[in-house]
Design a protein around this motif. Sequence first.
Motif, PDB file in Angstrom:
ATOM      1  N   ASP A 150       1.162  -1.120  -0.553  1.00  0.00           N
ATOM      2  CA  ASP A 150       0.244  -0.160   0.014  1.00  0.00           C
ATOM      3  C   ASP A 150       0.771   1.047  -0.054  1.00  0.00           C
ATOM      4  O   ASP A 150       0.922   1.776  -0.722  1.00  0.00           O
ATOM      5  CB  ASP A 150      -0.800  -0.001   1.062  1.00  0.00           C
ATOM      6  CG  ASP A 150      -2.630  -1.459   1.484  1.00  0.00           C
ATOM      7  OD1 ASP A 150      -2.204  -2.035   0.246  1.00  0.00           O
ATOM      8  OD2 ASP A 150      -3.027  -1.258   2.043  1.00  0.00           O
TER       9      ASP A 150
ATOM     10  N   THR B 157       1.182   4.243  -3.274  1.00  0.00           N
ATOM     11  CA  THR B 157       0.888   5.159  -3.191  1.00  0.00           C
ATOM     12  C   THR B 157       2.208   6.375  -3.490  1.00  0.00           C
ATOM     13  O   THR B 157       2.474   7.595  -4.099  1.00  0.00           O
ATOM     14  CB  THR B 157       0.844   5.967  -1.940  1.00  0.00           C
ATOM     15  OG1 THR B 157      -1.054   5.027  -1.171  1.00  0.00           O
ATOM     16  CG2 THR B 157       0.171   7.725  -1.568  1.00  0.00           C
ATOM     17  N   SER B 158       3.423   6.226  -3.176  1.00  0.00           N
ATOM     18  CA  SER B 158       4.568   6.901  -2.901  1.00  0.00           C
ATOM     19  C   SER B 158       5.071   6.612  -4.390  1.00  0.00           C
ATOM     20  O   SER B 158       5.181   7.089  -4.643  1.00  0.00           O
ATOM     21  CB  SER B 158       5.512   6.415  -1.675  1.00  0.00           C
ATOM     22  OG  SER B 158       5.933   5.169  -2.295  1.00  0.00           O
TER      23      SER B 158
ATOM     24  N   LEU C 196       3.097   8.883  -6.352  1.00  0.00           N
ATOM     25  CA  LEU C 196       3.202  10.892  -6.201  1.00  0.00           C
ATOM     26  C   LEU C 196       3.996  10.968  -6.711  1.00  0.00           C
ATOM     27  O   LEU C 196       4.141  11.381  -7.627  1.00  0.00           O
ATOM     28  CB  LEU C 196       2.783  10.615  -5.013  1.00  0.00           C
ATOM     29  CG  LEU C 196       1.675  11.033  -3.800  1.00  0.00           C
ATOM     30  CD1 LEU C 196       2.069  10.825  -2.398  1.00  0.00           C
ATOM     31  CD2 LEU C 196       0.451  11.929  -4.844  1.00  0.00           C
TER      32      LEU C 196
ATOM     33  N   SER D 153       7.914  11.218  -1.246  1.00  0.00           N
ATOM     34  CA  SER D 153       7.820   9.994  -1.954  1.00  0.00           C
ATOM     35  C   SER D 153       9.073   8.973  -2.257  1.00  0.00           C
ATOM     36  O   SER D 153       8.808   7.612  -2.473  1.00  0.00           O
ATOM     37  CB  SER D 153       6.558  10.015  -3.355  1.00  0.00           C
ATOM     38  OG  SER D 153       7.154  10.904  -4.318  1.00  0.00           O
TER      39      SER D 153
ATOM     40  N   ASP E 208       0.444   7.195   5.760  1.00  0.00           N
ATOM     41  CA  ASP E 208      -0.206   6.903   4.462  1.00  0.00           C
ATOM     42  C   ASP E 208       1.110   8.264   3.473  1.00  0.00           C
ATOM     43  O   ASP E 208      -0.037   9.191   4.641  1.00  0.00           O
ATOM     44  CB  ASP E 208      -1.374   6.850   4.177  1.00  0.00           C
ATOM     45  CG  ASP E 208      -2.086   7.331   3.159  1.00  0.00           C
ATOM     46  OD1 ASP E 208      -1.292   7.387   1.788  1.00  0.00           O
ATOM     47  OD2 ASP E 208      -3.359   6.126   3.282  1.00  0.00           O
TER      48      ASP E 208
ATOM     49  N   LEU F 177       0.289   9.703   1.052  1.00  0.00           N
ATOM     50  CA  LEU F 177      -1.048  10.903   0.309  1.00  0.00           C
ATOM     51  C   LEU F 177      -1.343  11.956   1.280  1.00  0.00           C
ATOM     52  O   LEU F 177      -1.891  13.191   1.341  1.00  0.00           O
ATOM     53  CB  LEU F 177      -2.130  10.366  -0.068  1.00  0.00           C
ATOM     54  CG  LEU F 177      -3.159  10.979  -0.963  1.00  0.00           C
ATOM     55  CD1 LEU F 177      -2.882  11.749  -2.387  1.00  0.00           C
ATOM     56  CD2 LEU F 177      -4.017   9.521  -1.460  1.00  0.00           C
TER      57      LEU F 177
ATOM     58  N   HIS G 221      -6.721  -0.758  -2.049  1.00  0.00           N
ATOM     59  CA  HIS G 221      -5.593   0.630  -1.371  1.00  0.00           C
ATOM     60  C   HIS G 221      -6.347   1.261  -2.388  1.00  0.00           C
ATOM     61  O   HIS G 221      -6.710   2.810  -1.347  1.00  0.00           O
ATOM     62  CB  HIS G 221      -4.240   0.128  -1.471  1.00  0.00           C
ATOM     63  CG  HIS G 221      -3.399   1.252  -1.287  1.00  0.00           C
ATOM     64  ND1 HIS G 221      -3.239   1.835   0.623  1.00  0.00           N
ATOM     65  CD2 HIS G 221      -2.696   2.506  -2.038  1.00  0.00           C
ATOM     66  CE1 HIS G 221      -2.965   2.928   0.483  1.00  0.00           C
ATOM     67  NE2 HIS G 221      -2.521   2.998  -0.586  1.00  0.00           N
ATOM     68  N   ILE G 222      -6.562   1.622  -3.596  1.00  0.00           N
ATOM     69  CA  ILE G 222      -6.946   3.079  -3.638  1.00  0.00           C
ATOM     70  C   ILE G 222      -8.655   2.727  -3.765  1.00  0.00           C
ATOM     71  O   ILE G 222      -8.772   4.438  -3.721  1.00  0.00           O
ATOM     72  CB  ILE G 222      -7.084   2.484  -5.778  1.00  0.00           C
ATOM     73  CG1 ILE G 222      -5.790   2.472  -5.712  1.00  0.00           C
ATOM     74  CG2 ILE G 222      -7.651   3.514  -5.940  1.00  0.00           C
ATOM     75  CD1 ILE G 222      -5.221   3.140  -5.760  1.00  0.00           C
TER      76      ILE G 222
ATOM     77  N   GLU H  20      -8.312   4.488  -0.700  1.00  0.00           N
ATOM     78  CA  GLU H  20      -7.909   6.569  -0.331  1.00  0.00           C
ATOM     79  C   GLU H  20      -9.476   6.557  -1.183  1.00  0.00           C
ATOM     80  O   GLU H  20      -9.992   7.523  -0.826  1.00  0.00           O
ATOM     81  CB  GLU H  20      -7.468   6.036  -1.297  1.00  0.00           C
ATOM     82  CG  GLU H  20      -5.493   5.722  -0.775  1.00  0.00           C
ATOM     83  CD  GLU H  20      -4.713   6.393   0.257  1.00  0.00           C
ATOM     84  OE1 GLU H  20      -6.060   7.446   0.491  1.00  0.00           O
ATOM     85  OE2 GLU H  20      -3.529   6.251  -0.025  1.00  0.00           O
TER      86      GLU H  20
END
Length: 657
Positions: free
Chosen positions: A186, A190-191, A194, A242, A362, A364, A508-509, A512
């Motif tokens: 996860d 995210t990282s 981004l 990130s 997280d 984000l 994970h998407i 979010e």
Amino acid sequence: MPRLLRVIGPAVLLAAALVSVVAALAFGGGAAAPLLLDPGALVRWGLPISTLVVNLALSGTVGALVLACFAFSSDRPEYGIALDFAAACAAIMTVAAAVTGLFTFVSVANVPWSFDQTFTNGLSSFVTSVSLGQAWLGITLIAAAVTVLCFAVRNQTAIVFVTLLAMAAVVPMAQQGHSSEAAGHDAAVTSFGLHVLFAAIWLGGLVTLIVIKRTLGGGRLVTVLERYSSIALICFIVVAASGYVNAELRVGTLAELATPYGILVLVKVAALVVLGLFGLMQRRVLIDRLKRLGEGRTFWWIVTAELAFMGIASGVAAALARTVTPVPQTRAATPTPAEILTGEKLPPELTWGRLFTSWNFDLLWVLGCAFALFFYLAGVWRLHKRGDAWPIYRTVLWTLGIVLLFYITNGGVNVYEKYLFSAHMSAHMVLTMAVPLLLVPGAPVTLAARAIRKRQDGSRGGREWILLAVHSRFAGIISHPLVAAGLFAGSLWAFYYTPLIRWATTDHIGHEWMVMHFLITGYLFVQSLIGIDPVKYRLPYPFRLLLLLGTMAFHAFFGLSIMQMHGLILADWFGAMGRTWGATPLIDQQTGGGIAWSVGEIPTVILAIVVAIQWSRSDERETKRQDRNADRTNDAELKAYNEQLARLAARDGTAQR
């Protein structure tokens, strides 16, 4: 800038990127032939190079679109040229993504090149049934759609949605950038997402400036450069943060920096540091020099050098994706049920202490909360510097709201919500009720309208886009009290009694999306009751109380329905974690229902008190207004009313006689 430099800049970027990716592949062994199942030299070298082309084309597309939205005026030539450049880059991206998908299929399936039925059937199955193939198919289709839309759409508001569509191509890239079986999946998604997105905006924006430079006359060049520089600073912060998270997940320890992968990471870090220095020089020295002395060759040669280092970073990044990482990107030999489901080890038993000391960051929301707090405080400071007042309680409440949002998205609740339904429900309740109760009185839209400078050249900055969004027809619909209440209460049932709960829990998407959705719906509901920011319609205070009580009754009924359930929601998830501590999954689910029923009462009482106070103050203000009007007019309205009554009485007396 001389015509030659307009050609040299992009050429230097492409050359530096190609040389870097080839050198990095050779050094890190990313293109070395495996002992078994060798797809061939064409695929081993072609796959990372085609991926590099996809990344560069994505940068050109997204960077040009972002500048078209935030830096250019839609009635000036640079706007149309930027969109044409975005379309050209999107077309290149379409072809490159299709080629990359083809190379990926040959690499994964290890089938020989051919044009027979077996090969085409295998390729068709790969892009429609395998997640990796579906990802590249999705990227190809998104790029093709953006190509057409950049030519067909010129309205600046509509271009925002085209920009969001182009950015959506990053999602499948991020999902395939880290093995779902490896730890930290996860955080890696995210990282990586981004990192790719903001690097693309940074790089693509700079290339776009070179492409449209000839259309920027007078002082327009400095103005656009200042706007790009602000965007680039944000991009640098996000890319650096990130990049650190990505490196930590894949490198592990400092000792692993001596590996080929670690050395390539250090090369990329060095390029990023140099780019940061270029950005600092651009903001502090070069823009000021342009203001004083006008355009010179020095500035544009520095821009070309900056593109060279961006090319190095892009090439090394593409090679890193094919280089063996020090930290294995595979699942443990004997995974636990929790590791099979989530990719992470089961955390220790939940206690009050661990609830406030455990962290699962997280990125984000770490960055989102940091930027939200920074820009709010910067706006307050700007008002203070020019002598305008801003109530301290608004700043305090906004800060507390951001701190609470940061904890819920990164703290102990986030650690345990994958494993405990009660923790998941706690996060939901805080996001949709407690956090908005603190954020709404902060009046961020009012602050933005007062603090952000108004654009005078027809372009749209932060202030223009915020006000346009707030006063749009769509905002008028979703901010209507009845619609906001319907979204607030209806989302509970739509979420927990449909497949959305599975998507938001296991993906994970989806998670979010869930956080964002409940935060927005809660914000809209609280805004409709006690908000300070402008909306098109507000209910009278008595009806606000009725709406609040009715919605909360619906909310409490939802909590009771969860408490009375005898079957598990997502039994193959919450009931299959192999958890040996804490309450049983069913009791824990019933506890979650109790949280939904009881926790909601506290914000309800607070909201009711605030509405009552606002109602009372509204009556006081109306009374004071009437008193001031009476003093100003010497009770003219009352005298006129009394004279009218006297005339009516006299007329009635005359009629009776």
